[in-house]
Write a protein that holds these residues in place. Sequence first.
Motif, mmCIF file in Angstrom:
data_model
loop_
_atom_site.group_PDB
_atom_site.id
_atom_site.type_symbol
_atom_site.label_atom_id
_atom_site.label_comp_id
_atom_site.label_asym_id
_atom_site.label_seq_id
_atom_site.Cartn_x
_atom_site.Cartn_y
_atom_site.Cartn_z
ATOM 1 N N ARG A 145 1.341 -6.032 0.083
ATOM 2 C CA ARG A 145 0.537 -4.823 0.155
ATOM 3 C C ARG A 145 0.612 -3.882 1.400
ATOM 4 N NH1 ARG A 145 -5.036 -7.641 -1.813
ATOM 5 N NH2 ARG A 145 -4.313 -8.121 -3.863
ATOM 6 N N VAL A 146 1.201 -4.511 2.321
ATOM 7 C CA VAL A 146 1.420 -3.562 3.667
ATOM 8 C C VAL A 146 2.437 -2.755 3.538
ATOM 9 C CG1 VAL A 146 1.622 -3.822 6.155
ATOM 10 C CG2 VAL A 146 0.308 -5.450 5.043
ATOM 11 N N PRO A 147 2.281 -1.531 3.736
ATOM 12 C CA PRO A 147 3.652 -0.561 3.715
ATOM 13 C C PRO A 147 4.920 -1.186 4.473
ATOM 14 C CG PRO A 147 1.729 0.828 3.883
ATOM 15 C CD PRO A 147 1.058 -0.662 3.998
ATOM 16 N N GLY A 148 5.937 -1.223 4.011
ATOM 17 C CA GLY A 148 7.090 -1.575 4.576
ATOM 18 C C GLY A 148 7.429 -3.359 4.491
ATOM 19 N N ALA A 149 6.352 -3.806 3.783
ATOM 20 C CA ALA A 149 6.234 -5.427 3.727
ATOM 21 C C ALA A 149 7.714 -5.746 3.015
ATOM 22 C CB ALA A 149 5.027 -5.813 3.234
ATOM 23 N N THR A 150 8.000 -4.994 2.006
ATOM 24 C CA THR A 150 8.952 -5.795 0.837
ATOM 25 C C THR A 150 10.262 -6.185 1.781
ATOM 26 O OG1 THR A 150 8.191 -4.354 -0.776
ATOM 27 C CG2 THR A 150 9.978 -5.433 -1.196
ATOM 28 N N ALA A 151 10.733 -5.127 2.858
ATOM 29 C CA ALA A 151 11.924 -5.611 3.410
ATOM 30 C C ALA A 151 11.705 -6.659 4.133
ATOM 31 C CB ALA A 151 12.248 -4.286 4.196
ATOM 32 N N ARG A 152 10.511 -7.115 4.690
ATOM 33 C CA ARG A 152 10.157 -8.179 5.735
ATOM 34 C C ARG A 152 10.176 -9.333 4.903
ATOM 35 N NH1 ARG A 152 7.323 -7.196 10.406
ATOM 36 N NH2 ARG A 152 7.491 -5.068 11.140
ATOM 37 N N LEU A 153 9.510 -9.363 3.597
ATOM 38 C CA LEU A 153 9.794 -10.680 2.770
ATOM 39 C C LEU A 153 11.087 -10.892 2.483
ATOM 40 C CD1 LEU A 153 6.419 -9.652 0.749
ATOM 41 C CD2 LEU A 153 6.645 -11.276 2.455
ATOM 42 N N VAL A 154 11.912 -9.906 2.164
ATOM 43 C CA VAL A 154 13.196 -10.077 1.915
ATOM 44 C C VAL A 154 13.963 -10.749 2.928
ATOM 45 C CG1 VAL A 154 15.574 -9.107 1.316
ATOM 46 C CG2 VAL A 154 13.333 -8.541 -0.073
ATOM 47 N N ALA A 155 13.694 -10.549 4.104
ATOM 48 C CA ALA A 155 14.176 -11.052 5.412
ATOM 49 C C ALA A 155 13.671 -12.329 5.467
ATOM 50 C CB ALA A 155 13.753 -10.196 6.541
ATOM 51 N N MET A 156 12.442 -12.558 5.145
ATOM 52 C CA MET A 156 11.832 -13.974 5.376
ATOM 53 C C MET A 156 12.464 -14.830 4.411
ATOM 54 S SD MET A 156 7.767 -14.776 4.778
ATOM 55 C CE MET A 156 7.057 -13.661 6.008
ATOM 56 N N ARG A 157 13.096 -14.368 3.199
ATOM 57 C CA ARG A 157 13.606 -15.509 2.484
ATOM 58 C C ARG A 157 15.147 -15.633 2.901
ATOM 59 N NH1 ARG A 157 16.460 -14.887 -3.414
ATOM 60 N NH2 ARG A 157 17.049 -16.982 -3.749
ATOM 61 N N ALA A 158 15.617 -14.542 3.576
ATOM 62 C CA ALA A 158 16.828 -14.622 4.074
ATOM 63 C C ALA A 158 16.723 -15.913 5.326
ATOM 64 C CB ALA A 158 17.282 -13.536 4.884
ATOM 65 N N ASP A 159 15.714 -15.774 6.035
ATOM 66 C CA ASP A 159 15.586 -16.879 6.865
ATOM 67 C C ASP A 159 15.488 -18.344 6.132
ATOM 68 O OD1 ASP A 159 15.360 -15.068 8.911
ATOM 69 O OD2 ASP A 159 13.326 -14.994 9.216
#
Lengths: 412, 412, 412, 412
Positions: D117-131
């Motif tokens: 829900r946080v604006p901009g979070a989608t890219a961070r979650l994609v990066a989280m899965r990359a981790d």
Amino acid sequence: MMGLGGLLGRVLDRPLSLGRAAPDDRAIADLCKALLTEAGEATGLSLAKTILARYASLDDEEKRDFFMTLARDMDVNAGAVHQTIDAYDSDPTRDTYRAYAAASEPPRQELIRRLNRVPGATARLVAMRADLLRLTDLSGRLGALDQDFRHLFSSWFNRGFLVLSPIDWRSPALILEKIIAYEAVHDIAGWDDLRRRLQPADRRCYGFFHPAMPDEPLIFVEVALTRGIPGSVQRLLSDKRDPITADEADTAVFYSISNCQSGLAGISFGNSLIKQVVEDLGRDLKGLKTFVTLSPIPGFMKWLGDQDVSADLSEPDTLRRLTATYLLDAKRGQGPLDPVARFHLGNGALVHAVHAEADISEKGRKQSAGAMVNYLYDPDRLAQNHEALATHGTIASSASVRSLAGAGRRLL
Amino acid sequence: MMGLGGLLGRVLDRPLSLGRAAPDDRAIADLCKALLTEAGEATGLSLAKTILARYASLDDEEKRDFFMTLARDMDVNAGAVHQTIDAYDSDPTRDTYRAYAAASEPPRQELIRRLNRVPGATARLVAMRADLLRLTDLSGRLGALDQDFRHLFSSWFNRGFLVLSPIDWRSPALILEKIIAYEAVHDIAGWDDLRRRLQPADRRCYGFFHPAMPDEPLIFVEVALTRGIPGSVQRLLSDKRDPITADEADTAVFYSISNCQSGLAGISFGNSLIKQVVEDLGRDLKGLKTFVTLSPIPGFMKWLGDQDVSADLSEPDTLRRLTATYLLDAKRGQGPLDPVARFHLGNGALVHAVHAEADISEKGRKQSAGAMVNYLYDPDRLAQNHEALATHGTIASSASVRSLAGAGRRLL
Amino acid sequence: MMGLGGLLGRVLDRPLSLGRAAPDDRAIADLCKALLTEAGEATGLSLAKTILARYASLDDEEKRDFFMTLARDMDVNAGAVHQTIDAYDSDPTRDTYRAYAAASEPPRQELIRRLNRVPGATARLVAMRADLLRLTDLSGRLGALDQDFRHLFSSWFNRGFLVLSPIDWRSPALILEKIIAYEAVHDIAGWDDLRRRLQPADRRCYGFFHPAMPDEPLIFVEVALTRGIPGSVQRLLSDKRDPITADEADTAVFYSISNCQSGLAGISFGNSLIKQVVEDLGRDLKGLKTFVTLSPIPGFMKWLGDQDVSADLSEPDTLRRLTATYLLDAKRGQGPLDPVARFHLGNGALVHAVHAEADISEKGRKQSAGAMVNYLYDPDRLAQNHEALATHGTIASSASVRSLAGAGRRLL
Amino acid sequence: MMGLGGLLGRVLDRPLSLGRAAPDDRAIADLCKALLTEAGEATGLSLAKTILARYASLDDEEKRDFFMTLARDMDVNAGAVHQTIDAYDSDPTRDTYRAYAAASEPPRQELIRRLNRVPGATARLVAMRADLLRLTDLSGRLGALDQDFRHLFSSWFNRGFLVLSPIDWRSPALILEKIIAYEAVHDIAGWDDLRRRLQPADRRCYGFFHPAMPDEPLIFVEVALTRGIPGSVQRLLSDKRDPITADEADTAVFYSISNCQSGLAGISFGNSLIKQVVEDLGRDLKGLKTFVTLSPIPGFMKWLGDQDVSADLSEPDTLRRLTATYLLDAKRGQGPLDPVARFHLGNGALVHAVHAEADISEKGRKQSAGAMVNYLYDPDRLAQNHEALATHGTIASSASVRSLAGAGRRLL
């Protein structure tokens, strides 16, 4: 549309406020003189804003006085012109030319250019000329002032600076309300009526915009996509018709073209607009083969009244013959007498067909007994039609219209 | 940026192709004459395109010939000027003025306006003037032609028509490669270097664009956001610094301003650009209190060489004193001798501080022994500083610079 | 607005037509099964389009049948769930989890996701759920289907994917006509009335949009900028008021908030919308100190009828006391009974003030004897107010409202 | 491009800051639990931001721990699944289904949705899965967590939500630097090399973008417009070639396709991308008749080493025969062994031609002795080719390739 109504608009509209000038109580004429003599742009912008704001607060009488001041006190100086042109003529150098160029142009032209530096000023200057046209008699000195406005606007609103933009149901309401207001040929009754002109798959609308006036259409044309060439504007605009898809259309019909800015009178956009739209539509919709107008014949009844003829105009064939004759024969100078014919034929179109019972509105009956005409824009023949008209006064027409006109001549 | 690089660009760039003109093998001078005499826009656009294409294929020698033809054969007619100004002077009406206006302007101005109707022509005409400046001697007749270009461009590139746009790492590569190419003050070594100037939170760049040339910046300024006023360009640009956030900054530093179009020489944008950027930054970043340049002093060493003085410029105090003296005392006419000083002081800025060891590049050492200067833009004092300079030749400066200059005078 | 109504819209709306599938006369249920079993996206897209087109042609009865098929034939398989969760539980690996994940979700969820691959499908799927809600009884199996729609939409319309966009007189007419249609609190009578809500300098409107449905606002809020907190909606909306400039305002009043998509029922946007608008307005207009609603009290008269009390509601003080009591005391579970209070207090707002004679429309008189309430959004207290309500059922309120409520209790 | 890189980007990137949460020193696992239990979105957003910020500060070891916590402590509860599926199975109602739906999904899925829900979070979650993919062994429980990410991303990055955008020399530098970084097939050496791939009239590039990650291409394809089907990538990319105009081309060559987001592994975009580009190019450029790849054959040399054959691969005919045999005969399951063949044939393309001396780079020589292959995308045959492969393992090919493969078989 976006670029104009949106982004550019926001950038250009932003008013400058540098320098926080103290309120300035000099007379507007003095402010104008100051703007021309003071070199600095800092002071200049602030002065220009003060002048534009002051002008906006004038009443009609004061505006007339202001125009007269510009006409008289900022006119060209004949003595300086004589002197500098002689100097240049005898010794043509950069410096003698610069002196001549400065002298030959009345200072009010530079004044108008400096006023235009203020963001948003262009629309105000166009409105200023609209005031001039509305309020004054242009036959004398004020006509010279008008000529200066026109000269500058003609340069600023050069075709190369205009942006053709589709106007549709996605356009900003701010633009659309102006389309309702400016439609000059077939009235738009309100927003629902406007939607019927813009939203169906077989309707298009295009306008020219200037980047410095992004909220103001300069001229717009309404287009119907059809199968075959229509002979009745009421049928064309009927909301009972079944809209076709754009791909099904073989014909684009220009059924209304409206100028929006009285302050740009005498600067012609219509020719360029139609030709650009013909080109764009032709590229985007490969099925389109025919580009044609459905136009009023505003001068017909008046002309007929001047002829010594009694004819039964309720008889469609009679009416079509006489309108054909009118369109091909009635002249003013080398060009056609009818003003709409003058415009389209001047653009290189030809008289393609005439129709009776084509505009059964009160206005249509009154000006042309309900008759209308299709002018055909054939990209391959525009240049030669135009040339023939300009050079020999030849009005291009289809064989069937020529035949009708021949029959009409025998009725006169 | 979007509106320009994107939408408008696509609209405006689309070339017209109406009329499918047959290849035209008349000489370019004849084509130009035809463009002026034939009334029709249909033919006109096609002719104008042919002329622009033909021009593009000329070699330098042929371009010179072409310019000479314009200068000689499309010049103003002195006899007609005399006659029409007399007619207008004795009877000032719209018609006599129209005749005068037509006669007083050389036909090549109308030619240039008609060429400009072709979409995309404006950039070509600017390039045409760049050729003129590059290829010819302007002291004679060709200077008159140049004056006509400049007159038209000055009207077309009026401040009111320009769009200020931020240039950042989101800008089109098409624009950014021009920033690399045009940077005139502190070289940009390539894309990585460019990113260092655009992307950090404490960097900004703004340019003026014209809607008809959306891919071409006209002028741009590079800005650093800092805490305090910097005294070294190498430290300012160091990629080892820790960027601050925009909100932390109290100072905006204009450290480079570059003109991009040699064909627009003599048409000044820098003053407006800086003032607009001062205003926009001040509105968006409330923490900014100081707007200042970090500028080279390109004329210092040359001036110093002309003085009869031996001074140890490696001594920072000595250098600062002498540069202060140079900036406040060395004049050309009423204005400062130094060209950069001339520009900023003419805008209404003041000499705020001078620094030694401020530009230790080879170029910096050579032109000013490494010294640089801050010009301060104080919105509340711009108009009066400008006025004082224009009227009395007074150069505005801070007390500390005046004190340095006094000490410097004693060294001379 | 631009990005949505314009660019994205055009990109996303473009329908795919690869593969030119022959007309497919299988039953819609069979098409759905085929879509789930055939792996290939080529066939899949074409199948999905066929299904969506077929669905659009169904009548209500057929739609009910279709929904029942989805509910029954594409339900979760209990046996498979038992089996796969046991396998995962005893040996938690990627493979056992994958099997469980596939079994635990009813196949209709994957069906809906595959239908959504067609450009423009999202709006159709939202409409499909609106049909489901409108046509069927959800207490049984169809409620499970509805739950699946809601689950997917809740993921797709996640706050992080929504775009907040100002809606103003520059917005596309296509969007604006929906604002007229969807306004649920204070009717908009037509385009002129709409302009009065959007164009004045003291009015704002914001909506949430989803990039895949750029022409459809999901929810919008109308805001008035005022000096002081208003106590009458008729005065607030009066077109006789003198609009103030945005800089003069100290208060932002949320006077109407409307959901637009019945197919998104149960997915809450209002909380996020108000908070985002509070934040954006607070950043852009530094003068704003107070963020408040002017809200109806729809449940008051009904509640009062259930109390054993006779009170003269035409007496403003009596009315204000009783509404205060209603708002603070009448509960449903831990939350307030009044649905509007439930929404705003649940968001963390507090009951700030109540007004008599505040909505004198027929609807206002009927539901609350003309009373209205201001809920105050104080960014610093939202979290704790919300927390106190959720944990202890505490309704936050101002001292003056508490005092009124105390006096009201004594009237009951 | 504009809409993405520009407008949307600015709207979506704006971070929320409501509620000004005090620094929260709970452990990240506790924060995650709190986010799931506390109902309020006010607190929720602030919590979600804290969690994302905290995650960003973890080192690899701590990230592994965090993932393990999610995998273990937020897993599905088998007992609850058994119980709720039984209740639903025996009495299928909305309420029993709701209970089942809640129990059957592991709470970490809802956690990820709330973080988003946080604006901009989608890219961070994609990066989280990359981790997650980079740091852990996915065969066990962590594979279940990965499955949940993949499930959510598959829903969020549904084809219907993606935007196809041309990438060209007008695109933001911010996007272009990622194209340089992500190109996986034929390296881009820098900005000059990139310009050669984007700017010439016979080059195109398209990417898929998600509106919530506007600065991040998901996948992109590079296209060359040619006359005829090319057989050498070095000639195709040579900067010594004469670019043709787009109208002159009869063939579009997909010569490179690159995925950009390792965090989206397993979510396939390439098929949709190529088909959409085929459709868009075909509509815009009517002269295009052939859509074809020029693809590497990465598995050829390895496969050949496993055959018991000695062949002179410097002999072009021999090489072409053996690659044809490899492509048609070497299988893994029903599909082709070669991974690139697997992709294109799975999309419904066919093996059209093979070329020797087609990629003479070191990499090309090593993996396929310099051979390359054209896969042909024929819109009319995609579905049936795909179907035949999926159902019968039939690899579609041209007659000439089949003939080469026959000859090749005789060499083995």
